[in-house]
Design a protein around this motif. Structure first.
Motif, PDB file in Angstrom:
ATOM      1  N   LEU A 304     -38.979 -12.372  24.465  1.00  0.00           N
ATOM      2  CA  LEU A 304     -39.940 -13.168  24.676  1.00  0.00           C
ATOM      3  C   LEU A 304     -41.693 -13.570  24.345  1.00  0.00           C
ATOM      4  O   LEU A 304     -42.022 -14.798  24.246  1.00  0.00           O
ATOM      5  CB  LEU A 304     -39.333 -12.624  25.907  1.00  0.00           C
ATOM      6  CG  LEU A 304     -38.322 -12.619  26.541  1.00  0.00           C
ATOM      7  CD1 LEU A 304     -37.885 -11.945  28.520  1.00  0.00           C
ATOM      8  CD2 LEU A 304     -37.990 -15.008  26.603  1.00  0.00           C
ATOM      9  N   HIS A 305     -42.629 -12.691  24.510  1.00  0.00           N
ATOM     10  CA  HIS A 305     -42.980 -11.935  23.708  1.00  0.00           C
ATOM     11  C   HIS A 305     -43.713 -13.309  22.665  1.00  0.00           C
ATOM     12  O   HIS A 305     -44.686 -14.231  22.579  1.00  0.00           O
ATOM     13  CB  HIS A 305     -43.722 -10.655  23.849  1.00  0.00           C
ATOM     14  CG  HIS A 305     -45.227  -9.888  23.161  1.00  0.00           C
ATOM     15  ND1 HIS A 305     -46.074 -11.131  24.417  1.00  0.00           N
ATOM     16  CD2 HIS A 305     -46.161  -9.569  22.068  1.00  0.00           C
ATOM     17  CE1 HIS A 305     -47.236 -10.862  23.760  1.00  0.00           C
ATOM     18  NE2 HIS A 305     -47.070  -9.536  22.841  1.00  0.00           N
ATOM     19  N   THR A 306     -42.946 -12.508  21.837  1.00  0.00           N
ATOM     20  CA  THR A 306     -43.573 -13.368  20.101  1.00  0.00           C
ATOM     21  C   THR A 306     -42.990 -14.480  20.158  1.00  0.00           C
ATOM     22  O   THR A 306     -43.499 -15.796  20.107  1.00  0.00           O
ATOM     23  CB  THR A 306     -42.261 -12.551  18.917  1.00  0.00           C
ATOM     24  OG1 THR A 306     -40.779 -12.465  19.388  1.00  0.00           O
ATOM     25  CG2 THR A 306     -42.953 -11.501  18.837  1.00  0.00           C
ATOM     26  N   ASP A 308     -43.410 -16.418  22.946  1.00  0.00           N
ATOM     27  CA  ASP A 308     -44.758 -17.466  23.530  1.00  0.00           C
ATOM     28  C   ASP A 308     -45.970 -17.500  22.168  1.00  0.00           C
ATOM     29  O   ASP A 308     -46.478 -18.243  22.148  1.00  0.00           O
ATOM     30  CB  ASP A 308     -45.324 -16.117  24.358  1.00  0.00           C
ATOM     31  CG  ASP A 308     -44.541 -16.538  25.893  1.00  0.00           C
ATOM     32  OD1 ASP A 308     -44.087 -17.077  25.833  1.00  0.00           O
ATOM     33  OD2 ASP A 308     -44.791 -15.222  26.359  1.00  0.00           O
ATOM     34  N   GLN A 309     -45.878 -16.359  21.147  1.00  0.00           N
ATOM     35  CA  GLN A 309     -46.658 -16.346  20.820  1.00  0.00           C
ATOM     36  C   GLN A 309     -46.573 -17.599  19.662  1.00  0.00           C
ATOM     37  O   GLN A 309     -47.989 -17.949  19.253  1.00  0.00           O
ATOM     38  CB  GLN A 309     -46.828 -15.275  19.992  1.00  0.00           C
ATOM     39  CG  GLN A 309     -47.480 -14.094  20.646  1.00  0.00           C
ATOM     40  CD  GLN A 309     -47.537 -13.071  20.116  1.00  0.00           C
ATOM     41  OE1 GLN A 309     -46.371 -12.762  19.001  1.00  0.00           O
ATOM     42  NE2 GLN A 309     -48.611 -11.393  20.168  1.00  0.00           N
ATOM     43  N   ARG A 311     -45.667 -20.661  20.448  1.00  0.00           N
ATOM     44  CA  ARG A 311     -45.309 -21.944  20.849  1.00  0.00           C
ATOM     45  C   ARG A 311     -46.690 -22.027  21.010  1.00  0.00           C
ATOM     46  O   ARG A 311     -47.449 -23.094  20.878  1.00  0.00           O
ATOM     47  CB  ARG A 311     -44.218 -21.813  22.108  1.00  0.00           C
ATOM     48  CG  ARG A 311     -42.958 -21.547  22.449  1.00  0.00           C
ATOM     49  CD  ARG A 311     -42.926 -21.626  23.962  1.00  0.00           C
ATOM     50  NE  ARG A 311     -41.890 -21.829  23.672  1.00  0.00           N
ATOM     51  CZ  ARG A 311     -40.544 -21.503  24.709  1.00  0.00           C
ATOM     52  NH1 ARG A 311     -41.372 -20.010  25.497  1.00  0.00           N
ATOM     53  NH2 ARG A 311     -39.692 -21.659  25.116  1.00  0.00           N
ATOM     54  N   GLU A 312     -47.961 -21.038  21.314  1.00  0.00           N
ATOM     55  CA  GLU A 312     -49.254 -20.873  21.012  1.00  0.00           C
ATOM     56  C   GLU A 312     -49.954 -21.472  19.905  1.00  0.00           C
ATOM     57  O   GLU A 312     -50.909 -22.182  19.491  1.00  0.00           O
ATOM     58  CB  GLU A 312     -49.776 -19.364  21.323  1.00  0.00           C
ATOM     59  CG  GLU A 312     -49.465 -18.877  22.928  1.00  0.00           C
ATOM     60  CD  GLU A 312     -50.558 -17.927  22.860  1.00  0.00           C
ATOM     61  OE1 GLU A 312     -50.715 -16.989  21.939  1.00  0.00           O
ATOM     62  OE2 GLU A 312     -50.174 -17.009  24.204  1.00  0.00           O
ATOM     63  N   GLY A 340     -48.681  -8.129  27.724  1.00  0.00           N
ATOM     64  CA  GLY A 340     -47.438  -8.853  26.781  1.00  0.00           C
ATOM     65  C   GLY A 340     -45.920  -8.103  27.823  1.00  0.00           C
ATOM     66  O   GLY A 340     -45.175  -8.800  28.356  1.00  0.00           O
ATOM     67  N   LYS A 343     -46.169  -8.577  31.054  1.00  0.00           N
ATOM     68  CA  LYS A 343     -45.704  -9.819  31.691  1.00  0.00           C
ATOM     69  C   LYS A 343     -43.990 -10.250  32.001  1.00  0.00           C
ATOM     70  O   LYS A 343     -43.494 -10.443  32.904  1.00  0.00           O
ATOM     71  CB  LYS A 343     -46.207 -11.554  30.976  1.00  0.00           C
ATOM     72  CG  LYS A 343     -46.131 -12.572  31.034  1.00  0.00           C
ATOM     73  CD  LYS A 343     -45.961 -13.727  30.629  1.00  0.00           C
ATOM     74  CE  LYS A 343     -45.264 -15.153  30.212  1.00  0.00           C
ATOM     75  NZ  LYS A 343     -46.365 -15.713  28.718  1.00  0.00           N
ATOM     76  N   TYR A 344     -43.379  -9.498  31.403  1.00  0.00           N
ATOM     77  CA  TYR A 344     -41.582  -9.339  30.948  1.00  0.00           C
ATOM     78  C   TYR A 344     -40.996  -8.583  30.897  1.00  0.00           C
ATOM     79  O   TYR A 344     -39.808  -8.296  31.799  1.00  0.00           O
ATOM     80  CB  TYR A 344     -41.305  -9.771  29.592  1.00  0.00           C
ATOM     81  CG  TYR A 344     -41.494 -11.064  29.752  1.00  0.00           C
ATOM     82  CD1 TYR A 344     -41.146 -12.253  29.730  1.00  0.00           C
ATOM     83  CD2 TYR A 344     -42.351 -11.471  28.595  1.00  0.00           C
ATOM     84  CE1 TYR A 344     -41.385 -13.514  29.004  1.00  0.00           C
ATOM     85  CE2 TYR A 344     -42.495 -12.931  28.149  1.00  0.00           C
ATOM     86  CZ  TYR A 344     -42.375 -14.209  28.189  1.00  0.00           C
ATOM     87  OH  TYR A 344     -43.034 -15.435  28.334  1.00  0.00           O
ATOM     88  N   GLU A 385     -35.360 -16.930  29.738  1.00  0.00           N
ATOM     89  CA  GLU A 385     -35.851 -17.943  28.879  1.00  0.00           C
ATOM     90  C   GLU A 385     -35.223 -19.452  30.093  1.00  0.00           C
ATOM     91  O   GLU A 385     -36.169 -20.612  29.932  1.00  0.00           O
ATOM     92  CB  GLU A 385     -35.444 -18.316  27.541  1.00  0.00           C
ATOM     93  CG  GLU A 385     -35.496 -19.643  27.215  1.00  0.00           C
ATOM     94  CD  GLU A 385     -37.290 -20.198  27.133  1.00  0.00           C
ATOM     95  OE1 GLU A 385     -37.919 -20.843  26.782  1.00  0.00           O
ATOM     96  OE2 GLU A 385     -37.733 -18.270  27.074  1.00  0.00           O
TER      97      GLU A 385
END
Length: 633
Positions: A304-306, A308-309, A311-312, A340, A343-344, A385
């Motif tokens: 999930l963290h990657t 996000d990265q 999408r950034e 990260g 957050k999750y 997600e």
């Protein structure tokens, strides 16, 4: 990039131990505790006293990319805990701690005896024995209990008493914790013996041969530079620590997060002193999650963290091939930031609880019956997600189809990190009306696989057990459906339909009667009633014992994809062919008929090795078998 900058050199043992005492050399927090016993301590002391090699140390220079929380070696003064270390000791903790405790620390050493009992000992070396070439050096080194006495006859006779320094002089027993600072003891020894020539000669020989060996000892050191990456530290540590507990990403992240005052271990394992469970304890209340490991949990967070990265990067205008990938390899886990993770952390815990509910909906109740624990990693990430869409009927249907495609396609057995990432990207898009996920396109089940499914460790084997319960199978004897309570109370397991004893007696092939085609979920009580009799006989027995009718029994058999007419006729071959077809229908219903190769209507003869009972899954089962109770069949 797994870059390693290192240098090989030698360091004075005296200097190394003093730096460890003063906090200039410390341990990374992932290192396990000091565990050497009395034999190990005496062994390393004997080796040093003879200038024998005891192995190299490995250190990591601080101040670079890797920020581990440091801790002092065991026994070092607590006042030095605030010292910023120059280096962290990656390999050699046991040796350095043992040597510090026995040669430099002026307190009793807490260790283990040969019976693994905790004992407190002072270490001495017998000067006379140490200089005798006919005496094993190990025999010259002794650990003496805390009161500094060795007694016999249940404590009534004192064999050796060292409770005063004068008694040490009298017996020529040198305390090893004075070996790097022996001047004061030397002066006392000489005065005690009034500088008698024979004692002076003994002392100087001892000083030149034994004490000098400690003071002049040079220990090899491999020094990793500060530019060494996290991944490289982990890999190097595993290579040098083959005899210890394998260092995983959780242990390494624990040390990394601790440097920022976050206790990852407490998150996962809880606080035992306070009686508070951690994430593992809370998830373990769901039996299907008991095999879940800390690294599985971290993989889900990292996916999930990657994401996000990525999408950034895409939002900033980077092309798809330029954006950072969605990934959960060990290297990616080691690069997971604390932000990260935090957050999750809670959403992923809740997602795993949803995953447990999802598994129960699929009639999977025990952790041993989960086809792939690894498949829970992307499942939990997908559940985070998609959020509230989880409650939609269509979403549940699609998740179910994706899940069974993974099970019967046997797609999560090894090297699955890339598939995890694809699932997190593909499945939510499919749920929203997009294309079919790549995992589902990769899924395919061939009819001939049915005859080779003979190990309960096989994912597809476990899948059929759950699928039969999911489609409404009922206990032969009681007629109960297999829900959570019945599953646990009746000790449900997978058993033969045509009993093994009957099959052997009638010359049937083990490769066939031990396959999933001849097995089904049966309660322990019912299986005992079946015994080794022919189906026609045990069905009559079940009818009479259960006060039921043949018609009701036939309906129960049908819920197991069993043709009642064929089994009542004890016609194994016809039963086998019919059930093979019925099981393929079940698979086709959950993964899609286009993903099932039904093969010829009449199965081809088994290869010679299968006629002999060869089972590729049995090899796996023998190597990784887990304990569980199996009723006699």
């Amino acid at each position: 990039m797994n870059r390693v900058e290192f240098d090989s050199t030698k360091r004075s043992l005296d200097e190394t131990l003093r730096k460890a005492r003063d906090g200039l050399i410390q341990l990374p927090d992932f290192q396990r505790g000091w565990v050497w016993d009395d034999d190990g301590l005496r062994g390393v002391l004997a080796s040093i006293s003879r200038s024998f090699p005891v192995g190299a140390l490995m250190t990591l220079q601080t101040g670079g990319e890797v920020h581990f929380k440091p801790r002092l070696i065991e026994g070092a003064p607590d006042t030095n805990a605030t010292v910023k270390p120059e280096a962290l000791l990656l390999d050699g903790q046991q040796r350095i701690t043992s040597l510090y405790q026995t040669t430099m620390r002026r307190e009793v050493v807490k260790t283990l005896n040969s019976k693994k009992q905790v004992v407190k000992l002072w270490y001495y070396i017998d000067m006379v024995k140490a200089l005798d070439p006919n005496v094993d050096r190990l025999d010259a080194i002794v650990g003496i209990r805390e009161d500094k006495r060795i007694t016999e006859n249940f404590g009534r006779e004192v064999k050796l008493d060292l409770c005063s320094q004068e008694l040490e002089f009298e017996t020529c027993m040198f305390p090893l914790n004075r070996v790097f600072d022996s001047d004061e003891w030397q002066m006392g020894f000489c005065k005690y013996w009034n500088y008698a020539p024979e004692k002076m000669e003994l002392w100087f020989r001892f000083q030149n041969d034994i004490i000098a060996a400690f003071k002049q000892y040079q220990i090899p050191v491999i020094e990793l530079g500060k530019s060494t990456s996290r991944e490289a530290v982990c890999l190097v540590f595993e290579k040098v620590n083959t005899g210890g507990k394998k260092l995983d990403a959780f242990e390494l992240l624990t040390a990394i997060f601790a440097s920022r005052n976050h206790e990852l271990r407490k998150d996962w394992y809880g606080d035992k002193k306070a009686g508070l469970p951690g994430i593992k304890g809370r998830l373990d209340t769901h039996d299907v999650l008991k095999s879940l490991q800390s690294t599985d949990f971290l993989q889900t967070i990292t996916l999930l963290h990657t994401l996000d990265q990525r999408r950034e990067d895409q939002a900033s205008g980077k092309k798809s091939d330029e954006a950072r990938p969605v990934i959960c390899t060990r290297d990616a886990l080691l690069n997971l930031s604390l932000e990260g993770y935090l957050k999750y952390r809670d959403p992923v815990e809740q997602a795993y609880k949803k995953a447990a509910k999802f598994l129960r909906e699929q009639k999977i109740y025990w952790n041993r019956d989960v086809p792939y624990v690894s498949q829970l990693v992307p499942l939990a990430a997908i559940l985070v997600e998609i959020g509230d869409k989880w409650n939609n009927h269509t979403t549940r249907q699609k998740l179910t189809q994706w899940y069974w495609c993974g099970v019967f396609g046997e797609l999560y057995g090894s090297t699955v990190e890339t598939r995890f990432a694809r699932d997190l990207i593909d499945v939510p898009v499919w749920i929203d009306g997009g294309p079919i996920p790549r995992t589902m396109n990769d899924s395919f089940f061939r009819a001939e696989r049915l005859r080779t499914l003979r190990s309960r460790l096989s994912a597809a084997y476990k899948g059929f057990n759950a699928l039969l319960m999911k489609t409404g199978s009922k206990d032969f004897k009681s007629g109960q459906s297999f829900d959570d309570s019945v599953f646990s109370a009746d000790q449900l397991d997978i058993h033969h339909i045509f009993p093994k004893a009957w099959c052997v007696k009638h010359g049937k092939l083990a490769a066939e009667f031990d396959s999933i085609i001849n097995k089904t979920p049966i309660s322990l009580n019912t299986n005992r009633s079946i015994g080794g009799a022919a189906p026609s006989q045990y069905l009559a027995r079940l009818r009479d014992q259960g006060s039921t009718t043949d018609a009701a029994l036939d309906e129960h058999l049908k819920t197991h994809a069993i043709n009642p007419v064929l089994i009542r006729a004890d016609d194994f071959d016809a039963f086998f062919a019919a059930r093979r077809s019925a099981l393929l229908d079940l698979v086709a219903a959950v993964i899609g008929s286009e993903r099932v190769d039904r093969g010829p209507q009449v199965p081809s003869p088994l290869p010679a090795e299968e006629d002999a009972g060869f089972d590729d899954d049995a090899v796996v089962e023998a190597a990784t078998a887990e304990p569980f109770a199996v009723a006699a069949e």
